[in-house]
Write an enzyme that holds these catalytic residues in place. Structure first.
Site, PDB file in Angstrom:
ATOM      1  N   LYS A   1      -1.009   0.135  14.118  1.00 34.19           N
ATOM      2  CA  LYS A   1      -2.307  -0.218  14.685  1.00 34.19           C
ATOM      3  C   LYS A   1      -2.398   0.283  16.124  1.00 34.19           C
ATOM      4  CE  LYS A   1      -3.142  -4.194  11.719  1.00 34.19           C
ATOM      5  NZ  LYS A   1      -4.298  -3.551  11.062  1.00 34.19           N
TER       6      LYS A   1
ATOM      7  N   HIS B   1       0.823  -1.218   0.000  1.00 35.30           N
ATOM      8  CA  HIS B   1       0.000   0.000   0.000  1.00 35.30           C
ATOM      9  C   HIS B   1       0.856   1.265   0.000  1.00 35.30           C
ATOM     10  CE1 HIS B   1      -3.335  -2.557   0.508  1.00 35.30           C
ATOM     11  NE2 HIS B   1      -3.326  -2.654   1.816  1.00 35.30           N
TER      12      HIS B   1
END
Length: 483
Positions: free
Chosen positions: A330, A239
């Site tokens: 995260k 990504h």
């Protein structure tokens, strides 16, 4: 502003893993939206293929539930029924013989054939082999494969070789949903469609570029996979690498698939090796209410990173000396994905030191609230002298485009239709994937050899303190993570 939706040609789209989470959560809802938009011709069919003793009616009932669960707002019952009438189901064994003759008999000769591999990568080779052996896929067929595209360079090459035995590169669509986001594509429109930006898009005027992909969730639910991958393999190698390429690449000669992908490949091959001092790996700790990363993955000795930040250089004429800072993780403070192009200070301030330091920053928001914002410096209104203040020129799509911007198409809507159209511009080429792994592998191998535990950071923070220090060393600061 009225947008035109041009229907694609008739097609048979087979979704292997048609009852799985990705199909229910993303693929089927995306196809429904394209149906509502009028882009799907009456002859189009969607065929779910998976293990399970279902008939067409039972499969349609399952997908009716998926639409209700994953699409917001009221659904028109007649529209849903008309869409579901296009769905069929074949019970199939990916590695065995069951169901393949049924699938072959169901396929039509006079339409586009596309096959979506929404399954584990370990089944890609078996599916490609079966489609070839059963004479289901021909020279005009297309296959869609989801990441991960290998775990390292060796496995990526093996996967490419497996697919290449039965499909030409022009038939293989390696899907990265980030490339389907409206804002990501607007990177090229902003750069190459406006004389305003392109002359400034280089090391002479850009101080640095930040690319951030932050998530508030942990890894529970996919811990077994994530603990074998980590943030580097899961996010940076694909990504974030794609975002970096679109920001940094040279203007392609034409807006055509290979012209665009050739320029992205040049960027990857120009990436400098990253010294260990310019990489920060982190792992979220736990609290009384939130489990730690090690608890989420059920591995008390895990050394896998849930956060990574790095300073990356590109050795070419356009970007030599301009650092790119990549950050993803995260359990961070907010869910946000953005690219910030931080321009250099004016060469001389006529307003004196008391006016402060002001910089132009172009911020491209990928999520939430897709849009772009350019920070400019103006005089603060009112008496009392020349006081400067930074204000945003904001183009949030939903605001700027009115009704046309209220629903920005989901990435999967665009990408699946691009497959049917045969447009590979927003899909990765095999050599591009391998080049990305060739750059990534030495970084991962180096820290695995050092056997260093990632730095701990608190859930809900901006990541480990070491990531802040990475920026402070160059008298820079990360942009604040916020929704």
């Amino acid at each position: 502003m009225v947008s035109r939706v041009i229907p694609v040609d008739p097609f048979d789209l087979v979704i292997f893993g048609g009852t799985g989470d990705l199909a229910r959560r993303k693929i089927i809802p995306a196809l429904y939206r394209r149906f509502i938009a009028g882009q799907m011709p009456p002859e189009a069919r969607i065929i779910g293929a998976a293990r399970g003793d279902l008939d067409d009616a039972a499969y349609r009932d399952q997908m009716r539930g998926a639409l209700a669960e994953f699409l917001s707002g009221d659904l028109n019952a007649d529209d849903v029924s008309a869409f579901l009438d296009r769905l069929h189901f074949v019970s199939i064994d990916a590695t065995g013989d069951a169901g393949w003759s049924d699938l072959r008999d169901l396929m039509r000769d006079d339409v586009i054939r596309a096959f979506y591999f929404s399954v584990a990568p370990s089944l890609f080779g078996a599916l490609a082999q079966k489609l070839h052996d059963q004479d289901i896929a021909g020279p005009q067929s297309r296959i869609v494969v989801e990441k991960p595209f290998g775990r390292n360079l060796k496995t990526a090459k093996a996967l490419n070789e497996t697919l290449a035995r039965h499909f030409d590169e022009t038939q293989i669509y390696r899907i990265d949903h980030y490339l389907g986001k409206e804002t990501v594509q607007n990177l090229m429109a902003v750069r190459f469609g406006n004389v305003l930006f392109e002359p400034l898009w280089n090391a002479q005027y850009v101080d640095h570029i930040q690319i951030t992909v932050a998530e508030t969730v942990g890894v529970s639910g996919r811990g077994a996979f994530y603990d074998q991958a980590g943030a580097m393999r899961d996010m940076v190698q694909n990504h974030m690498m794609q975002l970096l390429c679109l920001i940094a690449m040279e203007p392609p000669s034409r807006f055509e698939p290979d012209a665009v992908r050739d320029e992205k490949l040049k960027v990857i091959r120009a990436l400098d090796p990253v010294p260990s001092d310019d990489i920060v790996r982190g792992q979220y700790a736990g609290t009384d209410d939130i489990p730690s990363y090690r608890q989420d993955v059920e591995n008390p000795d895990s050394q896998t990173e849930s956060f990574v930040a790095m300073k990356v250089g590109i050795s070419n004429w356009r970007w030599a000396g301009t650092p790119f800072y990549l950050r993803t993780g995260k359990r961070l403070r907010a869910r946000a994905s953005e690219i910030a192009v931080v321009f250099k200070d004016a060469p001389h301030s006529i307003f004196g030191e008391e006016a402060g330091r002001h910089r132009n920053i172009l911020t491209i928001r990928l999520q939430p609230n897709e849009g772009m914002m350019l920070g400019v410096t103006i005089k603060e209104p009112g008496p009392g002298g020349m006081r400067l203040v930074d204000v945003p020129l904001d183009m949030t799509f939903a605001d700027a485009l009115g009704p046309e911007g209220e629903h920005v198409p989901d990435a999967y809507e665009r990408l699946v239709m691009d497959v049917i159209r045969g447009n590979q511009t927003l899909f990765m080429r095999g050599d591009e994937v391998e080049a990305a792994w060739a750059w990534t592998d030495p970084l991962v191998d180096a820290w695995e050899a050092r056997d260093e535990r990632p730095a701990l950071y608190e859930p809900g923070s901006s990541g480990p303190e070491e990531a802040q220090i990475l920026m402070h060393r160059a008298n820079r600061r990360w942009r604040e993570i916020k929704e």
